[in-house]
Write an enzyme that holds these catalytic residues in place. Structure first.
Site, PDB file in Angstrom:
ATOM      1  N   HIS A  72      -3.920  -4.902   1.773  1.00 14.27           N
ATOM      2  CA  HIS A  72      -3.336  -5.077   3.116  1.00 14.27           C
ATOM      3  C   HIS A  72      -3.398  -6.546   3.544  1.00 14.27           C
ATOM      4  O   HIS A  72      -4.323  -6.932   4.275  1.00 14.27           O
ATOM      5  CB  HIS A  72      -4.117  -4.221   4.128  1.00 14.27           C
ATOM      6  N   CYS A  86       0.836  -1.196   0.000  1.00 13.47           N
ATOM      7  CA  CYS A  86       0.000   0.000   0.000  1.00 13.47           C
ATOM      8  C   CYS A  86       0.882   1.261   0.000  1.00 13.47           C
ATOM      9  O   CYS A  86       1.572   1.483  -0.981  1.00 13.47           O
ATOM     10  CB  CYS A  86      -0.978  -0.058   1.159  1.00 13.47           C
ATOM     11  N   GLU A 135      -1.939  -8.149   5.741  1.00 15.21           N
ATOM     12  CA  GLU A 135      -1.793  -8.380   7.185  1.00 15.21           C
ATOM     13  C   GLU A 135      -3.121  -8.316   7.926  1.00 15.21           C
ATOM     14  O   GLU A 135      -3.194  -8.654   9.110  1.00 15.21           O
ATOM     15  CB  GLU A 135      -0.793  -7.364   7.775  1.00 15.21           C
TER      16      GLU A 135
END
Ligand code: GLN
Length: 196
Positions: free
Chosen positions: A170, A78, A172
């Protein structure tokens, strides 16, 4: 494997947890000296202009370039993808590492769909990956050396180039460590660790 998570700003804690679950040794990187002995570093999401200012204030812009040149692997996600790119469309003055041959457009998915989720097909993964996009940059151009690992509609959203990787979503935040595993197995494995 020894992995660094750039911890100046943004979503770094979740990346640290993902790499720890995969059995890597993880260092939070706030100063150039923290890069010593690492094989790969992730630049997390956040706000790319703020991150660029902090990176330059701590000398991490130069240090990360040196780390890559000495054989280390880098992954930008990102805002981190913006940081590793060679061109930020409309922001020619915004500092960047100038490494990964992509052009990115910041916040390119518009206001209404600023944040959204999508199931992605990722090269090498059997099941789709549920990806979360938050004010994501769009990869508007890829250079000839870029390998596209995943697309959303027509746009590349996960790419590699040797020891460099970028994702605009993202990974994560999905509770699914397969993209982190991909980085360790396919990208960090190409790093030349002995050099630094
Ligand atoms: N829109 C942010 C930027 O330009 C990036 C968003 C993110 O990292 N989630 O800097």
């Amino acid at each position: 494997m020894k992995i660094g998570v750039l911890a100046l700003q943004g979503a770094f804690r979740e990346h640290k947890q993902a790499f720890l679950r995969l059995g890597a040794e993880v260092t939070e990187v706030r100063l150039p000296s923290h890069l010593k002995g690492l094989q790969g570093v992730i630049i997390p999401g956040g706000e790319s202009t703020t991150m660029a200012k902090l990176m330059s204030a701590y000398g991490l812009d130069t240090a990360l370039g040196d780390f890559y040149a000495a054989g280390g692997a880098l992954w930008g996600t990102c805002a981190g993808a913006i940081a590793v790119s060679v061109e930020i469309v409309g922001y020619p003055e915004q500092p960047r590492l100038n490494l990964l041959d992509i052009s990115v457009e910041r916040n390119a998915y518009g206001r209404q769909v600023a944040s959204f989720e999508a199931d992605l097909q990722i090269e090498g993964l059997k099941r789709p990956f549920h990806a979360i996009f938050i004010r994501a940059p769009r990869i508007a151009r890829i250079g000839p050396g870029i390998r596209v690992i995943s697309r959303f509609a027509a746009d590349p959203v996960m790419v590699t180039q040797g020891r460099l990787m970028a994702t605009v979503f993202h990974p994560e935040l999905s509770g699914d460590d397969r993209v982190h595993r991909y980085f360790l197995e396919k990208v960090v494995s190409k790093s030349l660790t002995q050099r630094f």
